[in-house]
Design an enzyme around this catalytic site. Sequence first.
Site, PDB file in Angstrom:
ATOM      1  N   SER A 155      -4.534   0.925  -3.514  1.00 39.98           N
ATOM      2  CA  SER A 155      -3.561   0.043  -2.866  1.00 39.98           C
ATOM      3  C   SER A 155      -3.729  -1.389  -3.377  1.00 39.98           C
ATOM      4  O   SER A 155      -3.593  -1.634  -4.572  1.00 39.98           O
ATOM      5  CB  SER A 155      -3.712   0.141  -1.344  1.00 39.98           C
ATOM      6  OG  SER A 155      -2.660  -0.501  -0.685  1.00 39.98           O
ATOM      7  N   ASP A 249       5.346   7.511  -0.145  1.00 46.16           N
ATOM      8  CA  ASP A 249       4.675   6.209  -0.116  1.00 46.16           C
ATOM      9  C   ASP A 249       5.683   5.129  -0.481  1.00 46.16           C
ATOM     10  O   ASP A 249       6.353   5.238  -1.515  1.00 46.16           O
ATOM     11  CB  ASP A 249       3.523   6.227  -1.130  1.00 46.16           C
ATOM     12  CG  ASP A 249       2.760   4.919  -1.230  1.00 46.16           C
ATOM     13  OD1 ASP A 249       3.074   3.968  -0.497  1.00 46.16           O
ATOM     14  OD2 ASP A 249       1.836   4.853  -2.064  1.00 46.16           O
ATOM     15  N   HIS A 279       0.771   6.875   1.722  1.00 50.80           N
ATOM     16  CA  HIS A 279      -0.053   5.762   1.286  1.00 50.80           C
ATOM     17  C   HIS A 279      -1.398   5.813   2.009  1.00 50.80           C
ATOM     18  O   HIS A 279      -1.474   6.003   3.219  1.00 50.80           O
ATOM     19  CB  HIS A 279       0.645   4.429   1.581  1.00 50.80           C
ATOM     20  CG  HIS A 279      -0.012   3.278   0.905  1.00 50.80           C
ATOM     21  ND1 HIS A 279       0.082   3.066  -0.452  1.00 50.80           N
ATOM     22  CD2 HIS A 279      -0.811   2.291   1.386  1.00 50.80           C
ATOM     23  CE1 HIS A 279      -0.609   1.995  -0.775  1.00 50.80           C
ATOM     24  NE2 HIS A 279      -1.166   1.507   0.322  1.00 50.80           N
TER      25      HIS A 279
END
Length: 308
Positions: A155, A249, A279
């Site tokens: 991320s 995501d 995610h």
Amino acid sequence: MTLDPQIAGLIDTLDSGFPPVETMTGAQARAAIRSRVVPNPNPEPVSHVADHRVDVTGGSIGIRVYRPTSNDPLPILVYAHGGGFVFCDLDSHDGLCRNLANLIPAVVISVDYRLAPEHRWPTAAEDIFAVTQWAAAHAAELGGDAARIAVGGDSAGGNLAAVTALMARDHGGPAVAAQLLLYPMIAADFDTASYRLFGRGFYNPRPALQWYWDQYVPALEDRQHPYASPLQADLKALPPAVVVLAGHDPLRDEGIYYADALIAAGVPTSRCSFDGGIHGFMTMPMLDIAHEARRQASRSLADVLRHG
């Protein structure tokens, strides 16, 4: 494309339980996220784990070094945790880093980089770059191979890893052999198809993701800088990349765009796509898909580092 069955059974609970970070200060968001972390009473064994401090501009930061059993010098993975540039720490990603160290296998250096909004862009990226330099200088004493240093992250950490690869190229080293980008935050574009499809109801909603960028890179003009949004960079002569993509995501499309751009620039790039993922799924150890993603990503990275 369907949601992974295990995630489908949890998604409402995950989504409804995600704190409204966009209504909080950085410190409040940090406390809310930290309160959700349940330490594993039986962490995965790794031969050697040690905490150190590394000097950076303006102070020093913590790192945690994981070394699996080996009689030979191992690759080194400098790892930047996710958390929207605002939260998470060495403990939140301890389980993932232990697992990666054993799976690759590699010396994994998890970095407790300075967090926004107290430390805005480009501080976090500069911290990861500084630790990468430190890793190159101390490879031998870590039991690592200075010729096989990778940068990685999930991320927001994926953003920092990608930027570190750019910095190392632009500043003449240290040599980076590979980059591991797990559903990375690559560009502050909140109007992609994946944002429209998955920006609500799939964990890490659009308002939170926008807020992360506001904390780390508040000035819109700064978001066009390659060290903030790597998609703006000249990507030639970067190290090979392994990119993990989650199908459900909001960041899926920017990950796809970055992988495409790397390939177009002549950078060898492997994609590990998990259509049923959301995610952050790789840090959810209750999910079978998380462990499969860890295995695939580790194999792909090990292959790059073996044949570099």
